[in-house]
Design a protein around this motif. Structure first.
Motif, mmCIF file in Angstrom:
data_model
loop_
_atom_site.group_PDB
_atom_site.id
_atom_site.type_symbol
_atom_site.label_atom_id
_atom_site.label_comp_id
_atom_site.label_asym_id
_atom_site.label_seq_id
_atom_site.Cartn_x
_atom_site.Cartn_y
_atom_site.Cartn_z
ATOM 1 N N ARG A 130 0.830 -1.197 0.000
ATOM 2 C CA ARG A 130 0.000 0.000 0.000
ATOM 3 C C ARG A 130 0.863 1.245 0.000
ATOM 4 O O ARG A 130 1.960 1.248 0.550
ATOM 5 C CB ARG A 130 -0.916 -0.010 1.231
ATOM 6 N N PRO A 131 0.366 2.312 -0.603
ATOM 7 C CA PRO A 131 1.170 3.542 -0.659
ATOM 8 C C PRO A 131 1.403 4.120 0.737
ATOM 9 O O PRO A 131 0.514 4.115 1.578
ATOM 10 C CB PRO A 131 0.323 4.478 -1.522
ATOM 11 N N ASN B 258 -2.736 2.084 -5.482
ATOM 12 C CA ASN B 258 -2.502 3.484 -5.154
ATOM 13 C C ASN B 258 -3.632 4.322 -5.718
ATOM 14 O O ASN B 258 -4.281 3.961 -6.681
ATOM 15 C CB ASN B 258 -1.117 3.988 -5.583
#
Length: 145
Positions: free
Chosen positions: A67-68, A141
């Motif tokens: 995950r960003p 994202n």
């Protein structure tokens, strides 16, 4: 890892960069084989239900979430912990896919409403485990900067 897997990862990277660089183009949702669509449908269902444990069961034992702005998470138990309390409206669209006998990927978008513009994009790398497609990696994202 075998040579085929590395070639697959290079191809996946190319597809992902194509989607990111294809801003304001005609990227359309496509139909994908039912066994791959089932992965997306199950992901949506468990995310909407805030069911982190069931969501983690969609992953391989050594699966990743990427995950960003966060560290990579690996393993079903850690994925369940990372997703605890997460969920809500989710609609997934496939833009591209490829599948071989035991490895597949899906490139797509996600949004919080049934209709409308995708708010972000994702790639799922899948492995077939005991005849069932499982998520090996989930990278996403948002479209906002």
């Amino acid at each position: 890892m075998n040579k085929q897997f590395y070639i697959f990862l290079i191809f996946l990277t190319f597809c992902y960069s194509y989607v990111i660089n294809a801003q304001d183009t005609d990227i359309q949702e496509i139909e994908i084989p039912v066994e791959l669509q089932n992965v997306l449908t199950d992901y949506e269902m468990h995310w909407r239900a805030f069911n982190a444990e069931a969501l983690a069961e969609l992953f391989t034992e050594d699966g990743f979430i990427l995950r960003p702005g966060r560290e990579a998470v690996r393993g079903k138990d850690k994925i369940a912990s990372a997703y605890k309390g997460s969920g809500g409206p989710l609609y997934l669209s496939a833009y591209a896919y490829e599948k071989s006998e035991n490895i597949a990927f899906i490139v797509g978008g996600y949004r919080a409403t049934e209709e409308g513009t995708d708010g972000g994009k994702f790639t799922l790398t899948l492995k077939k485990v005991d005849g069932v497609w499982k998520i090996f990696s989930d990278m996403d994202n948002g479209n906002s900067r």
